[in-house]
Write a protein that holds these residues in place. Structure first.
Motif, PDB file in Angstrom:
ATOM      1  N   ASN A   1       0.840  -1.191   0.000  1.00 38.61           N
ATOM      2  CA  ASN A   1       0.000   0.000   0.000  1.00 38.61           C
ATOM      3  C   ASN A   1       0.882   1.251   0.000  1.00 38.61           C
ATOM      4  N   PRO A   2       1.529   1.559  -1.124  1.00 38.77           N
ATOM      5  CA  PRO A   2       2.358   2.769  -1.176  1.00 38.77           C
ATOM      6  C   PRO A   2       1.509   4.024  -1.012  1.00 38.77           C
ATOM      7  N   ARG A   3       2.064   4.996  -0.300  1.00 41.10           N
ATOM      8  CA  ARG A   3       1.349   6.237  -0.007  1.00 41.10           C
ATOM      9  C   ARG A   3       2.249   7.431  -0.287  1.00 41.10           C
ATOM     10  N   LEU A   4       1.644   8.606  -0.397  1.00 46.86           N
ATOM     11  CA  LEU A   4       2.383   9.837  -0.630  1.00 46.86           C
ATOM     12  C   LEU A   4       2.624  10.551   0.695  1.00 46.86           C
ATOM     13  N   PHE A   5       3.843  11.065   0.844  1.00 45.30           N
ATOM     14  CA  PHE A   5       4.221  11.807   2.051  1.00 45.30           C
ATOM     15  C   PHE A   5       4.848  13.129   1.625  1.00 45.30           C
ATOM     16  N   ILE A   6       4.587  14.168   2.416  1.00 44.03           N
ATOM     17  CA  ILE A   6       5.091  15.494   2.121  1.00 44.03           C
ATOM     18  C   ILE A   6       6.137  15.887   3.159  1.00 44.03           C
TER      19      ILE A   6
END
Length: 863
Positions: A241-246
Motif C-alpha cells: 500500500n504505497p502512499r504519498l508523504f510530504i
C-alpha cells in the motif's frame, strides 16, 4: 538487402570502416570468467542532473551503477564535473571534479529540485532484521548548492520502506523548492502488530484481559503480524500500500499527504501549479476487496487512474490545528488506465493502455488542459504503421506508435516533450511538439554509419532535457549500443519562435542534434573499450514469404536436421507480415565459422533491441553469432502485430523464430562463416519458446538454455501473479465492446471467437472467475512446451529463481524431471532470487555456468 551478395558487400564496406578487426576469445573456463568480469565493469548511467550556476559553464552530477563481483552487489558512484568552453580547442569540454564518490550503503535515493539548487538525500537509519531493507526509521539530508542545510528525521511510526522504484516511486518538488512529495509504504497492521505471547515485552491474553506490565494497547494490534496482505507481485513483494508523504523543509517535518483514501495505493506524484490550481497529481491503483491483486511489473494494462489532491495548507490556527484537507478527485473517470503524469508547458500529459489481454502494447498519449477539463488524445494507438493514427499530433510516415513503460521525468522543454520509444528493433528518442502538433524522430549527428542501429535512450535512469541560454537546449541521452555507459550532451537549436529548427519530418524525419561533448567517467576503461569496439549489430528484414523449411536449413547447416513437428500458422489477412531480426557479432571478415545462438526475448509483448546486454555481448566476444528475432507479438511494429499472438502462443512465435533464423543464415551470413551447431537461449516467455524450439525442431539445436521458463501453462495458471496472462495468451481473448481502442480488423477479433476464448469484458464485470475451464486447460497444455517434451533430443540446462512470483519455480522443475525421465542430459541451478535472477552473485554464476555448459557440449561433439 534481401539479395545475399549485395547485402554482404554493403555491410562489410560499412562495418570495416568503423569496427576494429578483432579476434574472438577461445571458449575455455579462464576466458569465460575473464570476459564476464571485464564486462561487469561496463556501467549504466542513472540520476543525471545539470545546472548552470554562471554563464559559460555547466555543473554536471550523475551516477553510474555497475556489478561488483567481489562485493557481491551493485555499487553506485556519484560523479561531479563541469562542461566549459576550452579556449585552446575552441570547443566545449567536460572536466571531472575530484574522484567519483561511492554511495553510502544507507542511501536510498537522491533527488534534485528543478533549479538544481536544492538536493534531498534519503537515508536508512535502522533496518528490521526479519525484513532486510525495510526502513523503519530514516532521515532526509537537505543540501543547498552542495552545502548541508538540515536533516529531516522520519519518525519510526510515520511509514515503512521508502520507494524509489521508477514505477511505484517518484519525488516531485514544489515550485518554491521548500517542499517535496515522495512515496513510502504505509504502516499496515502486520507491521504494527505484536505477538500474543512474548517473554521480552508486555502482552495481552486471548480474551483481551491485561496481565501485569501490559501496556494499554488495542487488541487489534496483537496477533496480526502474519496476516496476509496482497502485494504487487513479482519484484514488488514489499509494495502493498504505497502512499504519498510530504516533507516540509522550513519546519523539518514529514507527514502523510491528506485527502487520499486508505485503500488507494498511490505513486508517481507530480506537483501541478497554475494561476488557479495548486495540487498534487498522482497515479492511484485500483485495489478491490473482491479481486485478486495482480502483478504490476512489465504490465502497463493494469487498472489505474490519475487523481488530484489540493496541496495542504501547512499553516496552523490559534488552536494549533491545520485546515481540513480536501479529498482527492479522479481526473480520468472515462479511462480504464492512466499513468505517468508529466507537465509539458501548462499541459498535463499522460499515458494509457487498453484493457485488452496483452500486458504491454502500443500506448496512447493524452493531454489535460488544467485539472478540470476532459482528456484529449495527442498520439493514438497505431495498428498498422502504414495507416497512421488519429490523434491530434501529426506523425511521420511508418511511425509504429509509442511503446514506453513511463515518460521521462525530465523530458519536457517548454511545449516539447522528448521521450524514448521503440521503433522496430531500435530504441530511439522522439520530440513531440505540442505547439506545432508534430512528432519527429531525433537522431544525433556525427556518428558512424552503424550508430543508427544502436539507438538512444532517455529512460529515467539517465534522461534529461535542460534549457540553456542563447536559445538552445541540451538534450542528455544515453546510447544503447556498446557505449551504454557513456553520456552525450546533444545541442538542439531553437528558432526565434521557440520551435526546433528542421522540424519538417517530410524532409528526412530527423531533428538535427549533434553531440557537442561526451561526459566522461561513466564509460568502461580503455581495455574494455578496445574489446567493445569489435562489436557490431545489424538489423535485417525477414520477408513475409520466408517459410520454415527443413531442406533450406539443411542446406545452410550442411547436415540433417530431422523432421519438424511445428504446426502451420496463419498470417495476416492479405500479405504476410515481415519481421525484423538483429545480428550481433564480434570481429568480422576473417572467414572463421561461428556457432549460432538463437536468443529469444520474453514477454511475449516486449522486444530485443540493439543494446548492451551483458549475456549477449559475452556470447559474441566468446565467438558466437547472436541472432534475435522480434516475432509477431513483439512491440515496436504496430498494435496489430501485438494482437496477433494471443491464442497462438507456441505456434506463431515459434515459427517466426525459425523463419528468422533460417533467413539470417541463408541471406545475411557467408556460408564459410556458418558452423553446424545452433543453440537456443531464452528466459520467461523466451524460455517457453526455447522449450518449444528444442521440442518441435529437435534435430536443429545442439542445446537449450532455459531461464525461469514457462513450460506448462495449465499448471502455471493457479500459481502466477498474472493468472489472466495464461488465459489471454494461450486461449486468446474476445473483443471488449466498451474499449474503442480495439480495432475491428485486429486479429484477436477473429482469434477470440472460440469456445475457450478469454473474455476481457466479462472478467472486468466480475461475471467470470479466474479459474480456467477444463476446455481452456486443455488448450493451455496443447500450447505448452511440455506437450513436446518427449521429442526433445538435445541437452538442456535450466536456471530457476526460488522467489519467482511471475513464473513459479515448479515450472522449470517439472521440465527438469520430465527430461530426466526421457533420458535427456539435463542440469538445473536454483537460486535464492526472483524472476530475473539478477542478484550479482547469482547472475554471474548462471552466466559462467551457461558458457561452460555450452563449451562442454561443443567439446563432446568434436570428439
Amino acid at each position: 538487402w534481401h539479395d545475399k551478395s549485395i547485402a554482404s558487400v554493403v555491410y562489410r564496406v560499412l562495418v570495416c570502416s568503423v569496427v576494429k578487426r578483432a579476434e574472438v576469445m577461445a571458449l575455455n573456463e579462464d576466458n569465460i570468467s575473464s570476459t564476464y568480469e571485464k564486462l561487469c565493469a561496463h556501467a549504466s548511467v542513472q540520476g543525471f542532473h545539470a545546472r548552470q550556476p554562471a554563464a559559460g559553464w555547466l555543473d554536471v552530477v550523475y551516477e553510474t551503477k555497475r556489478r561488483d563481483l567481489f562485493a557481491g552487489c551493485f555499487t553506485t558512484l556519484e560523479h561531479h564535473g563541469v562542461v566549459h568552453q576550452d579556449p585552446v580547442l575552441n570547443a566545449e569540454k567536460y572536466t571531472p571534479v575530484g574522484t567519483p564518490v561511492l554511495r553510502s550503503e544507507g542511501t536510498i535515493q537522491t533527488s534534485y529540485s528543478p533549479s538544481g539548487a536544492v538536493c534531498a538525500v534519503f537515508e536508512n537509519l535502522k533496518t528490521d532484521n526479519k525484513s532486510p531493507g525495510k526502513a523503519l526509521c530514516g532521515r532526509i539530508l537537505i543540501y543547498r548548492h552542495h552545502v548541508p542545510v538540515c536533516s529531516i528525521v522520519i519518525p519510526e511510526k510515520c511509514h515503512g520502506k521508502i520507494h524509489c522504484d521508477a514505477l511505484l516511486g517518484g519525488v516531485t518538488w514544489s515550485p518554491q523548492e521548500d517542499s517535496f512529495i515522495y512515496v513510502a509504504e504505509s504502516l499496515s497492521a502486520a507491521l504494527l502488530s505484536k505477538p500474543f505471547f512474548s517473554t521480552k515485552e508486555s502482552r495481552r491474553t486471548f480474551d483481551g484481559g491485561e496481565k501485569a506490565n501490559v501496556q494499554d494497547a488495542p487488541a487489534s494490534t496483537f496477533g496480526r503480524q502474519y496476516a496476509y496482505e496482497e502485494d504487487f507481485g513479482e519484484q514488488y513483494t514489499e509494495f502493498c500500500n504505497p502512499r504519498l508523504f510530504i516533507a516540509h523543509i522550513p519546519s523539518q517535518s514529514v507527514s502523510a499527504l491528506p485527502g487520499i483514501p486508505e485503500n488507494l495505493p498511490s505513486a508517481d506524484p507530480l506537483w501541478f501549479q497554475s494561476d488557479s490550481e495548486n495540487a498534487i497529481v498522482f497515479v492511484g491503483y485500483n485495489k478491490s476487496l473482491h479481486d485478486q491483486q495482480l502483478g504490476l511489473i512489465h504490465c502497463t494494462n493494469r487498472p489505474c487512474g490519475l487523481f488530484a489532491v489540493p496541496v495542504p495548507d501547512m499553516t496552523v490556527n490559534e488552536e494549533g490545528e491545520q485546515k481540513a484537507a480536501e479529498p482527492a478527485t479522479l481526473l480520468t473517470p472515462s479511462l480504464w488506465n492512466a499513468r505517468s503524469p508529466r507537465l509539458v508547458g501548462s499541459r498535463l500529459v499522460f499515458l494509457s493502455s487498453a484493457s485488452r489481454g496483452a500486458h504491454h502494447s502500443c500506448q496512447r498519449l493524452w493531454c489535460l488542459d488544467g485539472l478540470k477539463g476532459s482528456p484529449r488524445v495527442l498520439v493514438d494507438t497505431v495498428f498498422q504503421p502504414d495507416q497512421g493514427q488519429g490523434g491530434e499530433i501529426a506523425t511521420p510516415p511508418m511511425f509504429p506508435g509509442l511503446y514506453v513503460i513511463g515518460l521521462p521525468r525530465k523530458g519536457a522543454l517548454e511545449d516539447v516533450l522528448f521521450t524514448h520509444t521503440l521503433w522496430g528493433s531500435q530504441m530511439v528518442v522522439v520530440a513531440i511538439d505540442m505547439g506545432r502538433r508534430k512528432l519527429s524522430l531525433l537522431l544525433p549527428g556525427q556518428e558512424d554509419a552503424l550508430a543508427r542501429f544502436h539507438g538512444w535512450d532517455m529512460r529515467d535512469e539517465g534522461g534529461a532535457v535542460l534549457k540553456m541560454p542563447k536559445s538552445h537546449t541540451l538534450l542528455q541521452a544515453v546510447p544503447t549500443g556498446k557505449n551504454r555507459g557513456k553520456v552525450f550532451l546533444c545541442e538542439i537549436s531553437f528558432a526565434c519562435s521557440g520551435l526546433i529548427r528542421g522540424y519538417d519530418w517530410e524532409d528526412g524525419n530527423i531533428v538535427k542534434g549533434a553531440p557537442v561533448v561526451e561526459v566522461g567517467g561513466g564509460g568502461p576503461g580503455q581495455p574494455l573499450s578496445d574489446i567493445l569496439d569489435g562489436l557490431y549489430w545489424r538489423v535485417v528484414k525477414v520477408p513475409g514469404d520466408a517459410v520454415v523449411s527443413a531442406s533450406r536449413l539443411e542446406k545452410v547447416l550442411g547436415r540433417d536436421v530431422g523432421a519438424f513437428l511445428h504446426r502451420s500458422d496463419e498470417f495476416f489477412e492479405g500479405d504476410p507480415p515481415s519481421l525484423e531480426a538483429t545480428i550481433l557479432e564480434y570481429g568480422i571478415g576473417n572467414g572463421t565459422p561461428k556457432h549460432t545462438i538463437l536468443c529469444v526475448h520474453g514477454g511475449p509483448h516486449s522486444s530485443f533491441v540493439c543494446s548492451f546486454m551483458l549475456e549477449l555481448v559475452a556470447m559474441a566476444i566468446l565467438g558466437f553469432r547472436v541472432v534475435s528475432v522480434n516475432y509477431r507479438g513483439s512491440v515496436g511494429a504496430g498494435q496489430n502485430g501485438v494482437d496477433s499472438l494471443p491464442g497462438r502462443c507456441g505456434t506463431l512465435d515459434v515459427n517466426d523464430c525459425m523463419r528468422g533464423l533460417i533467413h539470417v543464415l541463408e541471406k545475411h551470413v557467408e556460408s564459410s562463416e556458418i558452423s553446424s551447431s545452433v543453440f537456443a537461449w531464452g528466459g520467461s516467455h523466451g524460455g517457453f519458446l526455447t522449450g518449444h524450439l528444442v521440442g518441435q525442431f529437435a534435430g536443429v539445436f545442439a542445446g537449450g538454455v532455459l531461464r525461469n521458463p514457462v513450460t506448462n501453462i495449465a499448471t502455471m495458471s493457479g500459481e502466477t501473479d498474472i493468472p489472466e496472462w495464461t488465459l489471454a495468451e494461450a486461449c486468446g481473448y474476445t473483443d471488449d465492446a466498451e474499449d474503442p481502442s480495439i480495432s475491428p480488423g485486429s486479429l484477436n477479433c477473429r482469434n477470440g471467437k472460440t469456445a475457450t476464448a478469454y473474455s476481457v469484458s466479462k472478467w472486468l464485470a466480475d461475471e467470470s472467475i479466474m479459474a480456467p475451464s477444463w476446455a481452456q486447460m486443455e488448450v493451455m497444455y496443447r500450447n505448452s512446451p511440455h506437450s513436446y517434451v518427449t521429442n526433445v533430443k538435445c541437452p538442456c540446462i535450466l536456471f530457476i529463481g526460488k522467489k519467482d512470483r511471475r513464473v513459479p519455480p515448479s515450472q522449470g522443475i517439472q521440465m527438469y524431471n520430465c527430461l530426466k525421465k526421457c533420458q535427456i542430459p539435463v542440469e538445473m541451478f536454483i537460486y535464492d532470487d526472483t524472476h530475473s535472477i539478477n542478484a550479482v552473485p547469482n547472475h554471474a554464476d548462471a552466466a559462467v555456468n551457461t558458457f561452460k555448459w555450452i563449451a562442454s557440449i561443443l567439446a563432446q561433439s568434436e570428439t
